[in-house]
Motif scaffolding. Structure first.
Motif, PDB file in Angstrom:
ATOM      1  N   GLU A  73       0.812  -1.089  -0.132  1.00  0.00           N
ATOM      2  CA  GLU A  73      -0.091   0.031  -0.091  1.00  0.00           C
ATOM      3  C   GLU A  73       0.852   1.344  -0.014  1.00  0.00           C
ATOM      4  N   ARG A  74       1.970   1.182   0.754  1.00  0.00           N
ATOM      5  CA  ARG A  74       2.834   2.427   0.936  1.00  0.00           C
ATOM      6  C   ARG A  74       3.386   2.759  -0.392  1.00  0.00           C
ATOM      7  N   THR A  75       4.024   1.781  -1.166  1.00  0.00           N
ATOM      8  CA  THR A  75       4.773   1.905  -2.373  1.00  0.00           C
ATOM      9  C   THR A  75       3.754   2.279  -3.411  1.00  0.00           C
ATOM     10  N   ASN A  76       2.590   1.609  -3.386  1.00  0.00           N
ATOM     11  CA  ASN A  76       1.570   2.009  -4.295  1.00  0.00           C
ATOM     12  C   ASN A  76       1.259   3.620  -4.280  1.00  0.00           C
ATOM     13  N   THR A  77       1.332   4.118  -3.107  1.00  0.00           N
ATOM     14  CA  THR A  77       0.847   5.441  -2.895  1.00  0.00           C
ATOM     15  C   THR A  77       2.061   6.414  -3.450  1.00  0.00           C
ATOM     16  N   ALA A  78       3.267   5.851  -3.084  1.00  0.00           N
ATOM     17  CA  ALA A  78       4.489   6.787  -4.047  1.00  0.00           C
ATOM     18  C   ALA A  78       4.353   6.887  -5.343  1.00  0.00           C
ATOM     19  N   VAL A  79       3.774   5.773  -5.924  1.00  0.00           N
ATOM     20  CA  VAL A  79       3.967   5.453  -7.402  1.00  0.00           C
ATOM     21  C   VAL A  79       2.561   6.243  -7.777  1.00  0.00           C
ATOM     22  N   GLY A  80       1.325   6.348  -7.192  1.00  0.00           N
ATOM     23  CA  GLY A  80       0.421   7.108  -7.723  1.00  0.00           C
ATOM     24  C   GLY A  80       0.563   8.653  -7.501  1.00  0.00           C
ATOM     25  N   SER A  81       1.279   9.091  -6.482  1.00  0.00           N
ATOM     26  CA  SER A  81       1.558  10.239  -6.533  1.00  0.00           C
ATOM     27  C   SER A  81       2.498  10.838  -7.540  1.00  0.00           C
ATOM     28  N   THR A  82       3.320  10.326  -8.204  1.00  0.00           N
ATOM     29  CA  THR A  82       4.446  10.589  -9.445  1.00  0.00           C
ATOM     30  C   THR A  82       3.743   9.645 -10.536  1.00  0.00           C
ATOM     31  N   ALA A  83       2.534   9.675 -10.791  1.00  0.00           N
ATOM     32  CA  ALA A  83       2.057   8.847 -11.998  1.00  0.00           C
ATOM     33  C   ALA A  83       2.326   9.488 -13.183  1.00  0.00           C
TER      34      ALA A  83
END
Length: 604
Positions: free
Chosen positions: A449-459
């Motif tokens: 969940e945490r790494t997906n959040t980082a990816v989503g914020s830099t999509a």
């Protein structure tokens, strides 16, 4: 670097030129009431010599640094505190030694070491190479405590007369001490029949040499040291060396010449997940792959997806295998062959959000699977959007519990690296592999969940230079400084040695204090700690024979040809049969297996 050997040079330093001091009293009408003049370094040297020499006290607190041959004038008035003005006085005899020589960092006892050293005449008098009183280059050996081991080493003649401002290269044969240990080799010019330059306050150049069997490498860091440091990103994000930085600020620090751009419509990446790739889990696909998806799958023609060969129900397994030069796909429930041919086929999930599992990998993947035979084996490629790819990469390349801004910087870097690989894929059926040869990619199974959040914020974000994605390199730790890629990957032959090629415009070599101070919940950055690896002379000889096909014979010495960043561009290894000058990164990290090329032969 000045080596503390002055006690051994008392006779020289007693010469009047070093401690010549004059004092004058200014006119009473002048605001300057006293002027004291002394040759630079005289107070320090006088203290070292005890009662053998003395100089008037000069207040030098927080003043400009001076060197031998400078005229130091301390002025004191009733209205102001002491101040110091440094004015350069050119001496009759003065010399400057080049920072880099070919002095070996390590040597076997008693070995003869050919050395080339460049010296510039910064005095007023021409250095005469011939005649009754020629100027020659010599050396002294000192032990680790500063005691004289060899006062007057063999001297070498200058190749020509050297006028003021000119530089010359001198070749010298230096014999190493006969006993193992760490020593300082001090270079010193001498005028035959007159004396050593150091007696006239000309600084010597000192270099450390370790004498023993083989080489002990001391190092810091892990990886090539180019581009983003993962531990450095963690340190900058947590404020370990100043204010906390955002992901964007971290990227600007490591890739200062690149532009952060948004490409939401970027094409999908093609990730090789069959042999030789292993997803960093040690498992791969060889001749067959069993696939299933919770929502079901379709097997379609790659060139024309409207051609459907089979539709698998939820949980139903399709098995792809190689049959000669053809791909064969079998429905494992009915044992029926649903496709056999040489055309590439694609497995597509019925519900786009459902991943496809592959038993042989033990992983599941977002996107589609592309199947074909190539080179006599089954090729399986995951075709996935850049952001879904990053969701499967980020947890494998950076610890998910690290600072979110470090994760964001890593996400953009890794996404850009894959885009750069894609731009250079040419005729390959894939862009990147799923293991350490490119980036660890565990697909949907690796997501957090945490790494997906980082990816989503830099999509959709990439680093570009001159309209193209950059080669966004990264490593675990750089040892405290990044390196110019032209000195590592792109090093070139220059004459009979190696030199740095032109670097990349979007990168520069910079210090990285945040990396050395970084930490996480487990403790401090382990790669900031000094590590050591020892190789005997016999082991070095054997490794060179295996990897390069050259037998150097008995190991004699090793020298580093260093870059400005402090890493060896090349390593010169001398034996009693042959000498070799080897590419630094290849020899140190691949041949010897060292963790980094940020190495020395003594602790640092």
């Amino acid at each position: 670097m000045r080596f503390p050997v002055w006690r051994t040079l008392v006779a020289r330093l007693a010469l009047g030129a070093l401690l010549a001091v004059t004092a004058t009293q200014a006119d009473a009408s002048s605001p300057i009431t006293k002027t004291t003049v002394a040759v630079a370094d005289a107070p320090a040297l006088a203290a070292d010599l005890g009662e053998q020499a003395a100089a008037p006290a000069v207040d030098v607190n927080q003043q400009p640094t001076s060197r031998a041959g400078d005229l130091v004038i301390a002025r004191k008035s009733a209205s102001t505190s002491a101040s110091q003005v440094v004015e350069r006085v050119i001496a009759d005899l003065d010399a400057t030694y080049d920072d880099h020589t070919t002095v070996p960092s390590a040597s076997s006892a008693g070995a003869e070491m050919p050395v080339e050293i460049r010296i510039t005449n910064t005095g007023k008098r021409t250095w005469v190479a011939g005649g009754d009183q020629p100027i020659r280059l010599g050396y002294h050996w000192y032990d680790a405590d500063g005691h004289t081991l060899l006062e007057d080493g063999a001297t070498a003649a200058l190749p020509v007369d050297v006028s003021t401002g000119q530089t010359t290269a001198v070749a010298v044969i230096v014999r190493a001490p006969q006993v193992d240990g760490t020593y300082m080799l001090a270079w010193d010019l001498v005028q035959e029949g007159v004396g050593w330059f150091s007696a006239s306050a000309v600084s010597m150049k000192s270099e450390r040499v370790v004498v023993g069997d083989g080489v002990t490498f001391y190092g810091k860091g892990w990886g090539h040291g180019i581009g983003l440091s993962q531990w450095g990103a963690q340190g900058w994000a947590q404020g370990a060396a100043g204010p906390r930085l955002s992901g964007e600020e971290i990227l600007a620090k490591y890739f200062p010449g690149a532009n952060l751009v948004s490409r939401p419509e970027a094409p999908p990446f093609r990730v090789l997940i069959s042999a030789p790739s292993n997803g960093c889990v040690g498992r791969t696909i060889f001749d067959s792959a069993r696939m299933s998806s919770e929502g079901g799958m379709r097997l379609v023609n790659d060139a024309d997806p409207a051609i459907v060969y089979a539709q698998a129900a939820p949980g139903q397994t399709l098995r792809a295998s190689r049959s000669g030069a053809a791909v064969m796909v079998t429905d494992e429930w009915s044992r029926r062959v649903v496709y056999a041919g040489r055309d590439a086929v694609r497995v597509v999930p019925v519900q786009p959000w459902d991943p496809i599992s592959i038993s042989e990998k033990g992983l599941s993947y977002r996107g589609d699977l592309w199947l074909q035979t190539a080179g006599g084996s089954l090729t399986v490629v995951n075709v996935v959007s850049p952001d879904d790819y990053m969701r499967g990469v980020l947890p494998g390349e950076m610890l998910p519990f690290w600072e979110i801004e470090a994760l964001r910087a890593q996400a953009v870097t890794a996404r850009t690296y894959a885009a750069w690989k894609q731009s250079s894929a040419s005729e390959r059926e894939w862009d990147v592999r799923d293991d350490v040869s490119d980036q660890c990619y565990g697909g949907h199974s690796a997501e957090t969940e945490r790494t997906n959040t980082a990816v989503g914020s830099t999509a959709g974000q990439f680093l570009f230079y001159d309209g193209e994605p950059i080669r966004a390199m990264f490593s675990s730790a750089n040892g405290g400084a990044t390196e110019n890629p032209g000195c590592v990957f792109n090093a070139i032959r220059v004459g009979d040695t190696w030199g740095c090629a032109e670097g990349w415009s979007y990168l520069s070599s910079v210090p990285d204090p945040a990396e050395l101070a970084a930490y996480d919940k487990r403790g401090a950055n382990p790669y900031a700690e000094l590590w050591a690896e020892h190789f005997s002379g016999g082991e070095i000889r054997a490794q060179i024979l295996v990897d390069y096909g050259v037998d150097i014979g008995q190991f004699l010495s090793m020298a580093f040809n260093e870059s400005a960043g402090g890493r060896p561009i090349s390593v010169i290894v001398r034996g009693n049969r042959r000498s070799v000058d080897l590419h630094g990164d290849q020899f140190l990290r691949r041949t010897l297996g060292l963790a980094s090329t940020m190495v020395r032969t003594a602790p640092f």
